[in-house]
Design a protein around this motif. Structure first.
Motif, PDB file in Angstrom:
ATOM      1  N   ILE A 181       0.832  -1.203   0.000  1.00  0.00           N
ATOM      2  CA  ILE A 181       0.000   0.000   0.000  1.00  0.00           C
ATOM      3  C   ILE A 181       0.869   1.257   0.000  1.00  0.00           C
ATOM      4  O   ILE A 181       0.611   2.205  -0.742  1.00  0.00           O
ATOM      5  N   LEU A 182       1.904   1.262   0.802  1.00  0.00           N
ATOM      6  CA  LEU A 182       2.773   2.448   0.897  1.00  0.00           C
ATOM      7  C   LEU A 182       3.640   2.635  -0.341  1.00  0.00           C
ATOM      8  O   LEU A 182       4.034   3.750  -0.657  1.00  0.00           O
ATOM      9  N   ALA A 183       3.934   1.551  -1.053  1.00  0.00           N
ATOM     10  CA  ALA A 183       4.812   1.633  -2.224  1.00  0.00           C
ATOM     11  C   ALA A 183       4.074   1.996  -3.504  1.00  0.00           C
ATOM     12  O   ALA A 183       4.624   2.661  -4.376  1.00  0.00           O
ATOM     13  N   CYS A 184       2.842   1.559  -3.649  1.00  0.00           N
ATOM     14  CA  CYS A 184       2.108   1.696  -4.915  1.00  0.00           C
ATOM     15  C   CYS A 184       1.870   3.168  -5.264  1.00  0.00           C
ATOM     16  O   CYS A 184       1.606   3.992  -4.402  1.00  0.00           O
TER      17      CYS A 184
ATOM     18  N   LYS B 298      -2.940  -1.648  12.402  1.00  0.00           N
ATOM     19  CA  LYS B 298      -2.028  -0.714  11.732  1.00  0.00           C
ATOM     20  C   LYS B 298      -2.186  -0.760  10.211  1.00  0.00           C
ATOM     21  O   LYS B 298      -1.231  -0.694   9.472  1.00  0.00           O
ATOM     22  N   PHE B 299      -3.421  -0.898   9.746  1.00  0.00           N
ATOM     23  CA  PHE B 299      -3.700  -0.866   8.309  1.00  0.00           C
ATOM     24  C   PHE B 299      -3.621   0.589   7.861  1.00  0.00           C
ATOM     25  O   PHE B 299      -4.315   1.440   8.414  1.00  0.00           O
ATOM     26  N   PRO B 300      -2.800   0.919   6.881  1.00  0.00           N
ATOM     27  CA  PRO B 300      -2.610   2.314   6.477  1.00  0.00           C
ATOM     28  C   PRO B 300      -3.772   2.834   5.624  1.00  0.00           C
ATOM     29  O   PRO B 300      -3.626   3.132   4.445  1.00  0.00           O
ATOM     30  N   MET B 301      -4.933   2.965   6.259  1.00  0.00           N
ATOM     31  CA  MET B 301      -6.136   3.377   5.541  1.00  0.00           C
ATOM     32  C   MET B 301      -5.999   4.779   4.953  1.00  0.00           C
ATOM     33  O   MET B 301      -6.483   5.038   3.853  1.00  0.00           O
ATOM     34  N   GLY B 302      -5.320   5.666   5.659  1.00  0.00           N
ATOM     35  CA  GLY B 302      -5.131   7.023   5.129  1.00  0.00           C
ATOM     36  C   GLY B 302      -4.366   7.011   3.815  1.00  0.00           C
ATOM     37  O   GLY B 302      -4.760   7.659   2.851  1.00  0.00           O
TER      38      GLY B 302
ATOM     39  N   MET C 238      -6.660   5.496   1.047  1.00  0.00           N
ATOM     40  CA  MET C 238      -7.706   6.409   0.565  1.00  0.00           C
ATOM     41  C   MET C 238      -7.129   7.631  -0.140  1.00  0.00           C
ATOM     42  O   MET C 238      -7.585   8.003  -1.213  1.00  0.00           O
ATOM     43  N   ASN C 239      -6.160   8.269   0.486  1.00  0.00           N
ATOM     44  CA  ASN C 239      -5.637   9.527  -0.056  1.00  0.00           C
ATOM     45  C   ASN C 239      -4.925   9.352  -1.381  1.00  0.00           C
ATOM     46  O   ASN C 239      -4.812  10.298  -2.159  1.00  0.00           O
ATOM     47  N   ARG C 240      -4.457   8.140  -1.649  1.00  0.00           N
ATOM     48  CA  ARG C 240      -3.755   7.903  -2.910  1.00  0.00           C
ATOM     49  C   ARG C 240      -4.652   7.199  -3.920  1.00  0.00           C
ATOM     50  O   ARG C 240      -4.192   6.788  -4.976  1.00  0.00           O
ATOM     51  N   ALA C 241      -5.945   7.053  -3.602  1.00  0.00           N
ATOM     52  CA  ALA C 241      -6.940   6.491  -4.526  1.00  0.00           C
ATOM     53  C   ALA C 241      -6.514   5.132  -5.082  1.00  0.00           C
ATOM     54  O   ALA C 241      -6.603   4.881  -6.282  1.00  0.00           O
ATOM     55  N   LEU C 242      -6.088   4.252  -4.185  1.00  0.00           N
ATOM     56  CA  LEU C 242      -5.667   2.919  -4.618  1.00  0.00           C
ATOM     57  C   LEU C 242      -6.873   2.011  -4.811  1.00  0.00           C
ATOM     58  O   LEU C 242      -7.915   2.191  -4.190  1.00  0.00           O
ATOM     59  N   THR C 243      -6.722   1.049  -5.674  1.00  0.00           N
ATOM     60  CA  THR C 243      -7.717   0.002  -5.862  1.00  0.00           C
ATOM     61  C   THR C 243      -7.122  -1.266  -5.284  1.00  0.00           C
ATOM     62  O   THR C 243      -5.962  -1.578  -5.528  1.00  0.00           O
ATOM     63  N   MET C 244      -7.922  -2.013  -4.529  1.00  0.00           N
ATOM     64  CA  MET C 244      -7.444  -3.278  -3.980  1.00  0.00           C
ATOM     65  C   MET C 244      -8.250  -4.427  -4.587  1.00  0.00           C
ATOM     66  O   MET C 244      -9.469  -4.376  -4.644  1.00  0.00           O
ATOM     67  N   ARG C 245      -7.505  -5.408  -5.056  1.00  0.00           N
ATOM     68  CA  ARG C 245      -8.120  -6.642  -5.562  1.00  0.00           C
ATOM     69  C   ARG C 245      -7.670  -7.757  -4.636  1.00  0.00           C
ATOM     70  O   ARG C 245      -6.479  -7.895  -4.356  1.00  0.00           O
TER      71      ARG C 245
END
Length: 194
Positions: free
Chosen positions: A101-104, A122-126, A129-136
């Motif tokens: 999440i932090l690298a993408c 410690k899930f980096p939800m911020g 969300m702030n980087r508009a990632l998509t999770m599959r």
């Protein structure tokens, strides 16, 4: 899963593939058979390395192919996860997922094929969300992917044989599991036969 995921990413058109691991023999396999660029996370800070390799942008897509077994990380967060597990306040060690999440890159995709089954702290939800990632997510759907993968293997587009390091009779399955689990004799995959 990681080596096959890397080989599949290349097959599906990825221009660059980065493989992150701590075992030199698996990193060597990724370079030789997948053409991947490799990072040994015990020698290099992964986020810094990925930033350098992508000119600060981050990879377009990241795959967590490890899941809860990705239990090796930097000292502070690793100790935190282990302590929470010891008192049964956390069931997972989501180190690889946090790193993905932090690298993408912003707007990128994080795919999770590693197994998770419980609560994640410690899930980096911020960042997510702030980087508009998509999770599959979801473990590999064997029935969906077996036929297309076999067809690609038959056409010579994919050769997964490099992943198999050990062959044993079914009766030696416990020995094979221990060999794989302890990473003895450069074990990547054990193929059992009847």
């Amino acid at each position: 899963v990681g080596l096959l995921a890397a080989a599949s990413a290349r097959l599906l058109g990825a221009e660059r593939v980065f493989v992150i691991d701590r075992y030199p023999y698996r990193l060597r396999l990724a370079r030789e058979h997948v053409g991947a660029e490799t990072i040994n996370y015990e020698e290099t800070d992964v986020l810094d390395a990925l930033n350098d390799l992508t000119a600060g942008r981050g990879p377009d897509a990241c795959i967590d192919a490890v899941g809860l077994e990705g239990h090796h990380g930097n000292a502070a967060i690793y100790a935190y996860d282990r302590a929470k597990q010891a008192i049964r306040a956390e069931t997972e060690r989501p180190f690889a997922l946090r790193q993905a999440i932090l690298a993408c890159r912003s707007g990128g995709v994080v795919s999770v094929v590693g197994a998770y089954g419980g609560f994640i702290d410690k899930f980096p939800m911020g960042a997510f969300m702030n980087r508009a990632l998509t999770m599959r997510t979801g473990q590999c759907h064997v029935q969906r992917y077996t036929r297309p993968l076999l067809e690609r293997i038959q056409r010579g587009e994919l050769d997964p044989s490099f992943i198999v390091s050990h062959r044993m009779p079914l009766k030696d399955a416990p020995k094979g599991y221990k060999t794989f689990q302890k990473k003895r004799d450069e074990c990547t995959k054990v193929l059992l036969s009847v």
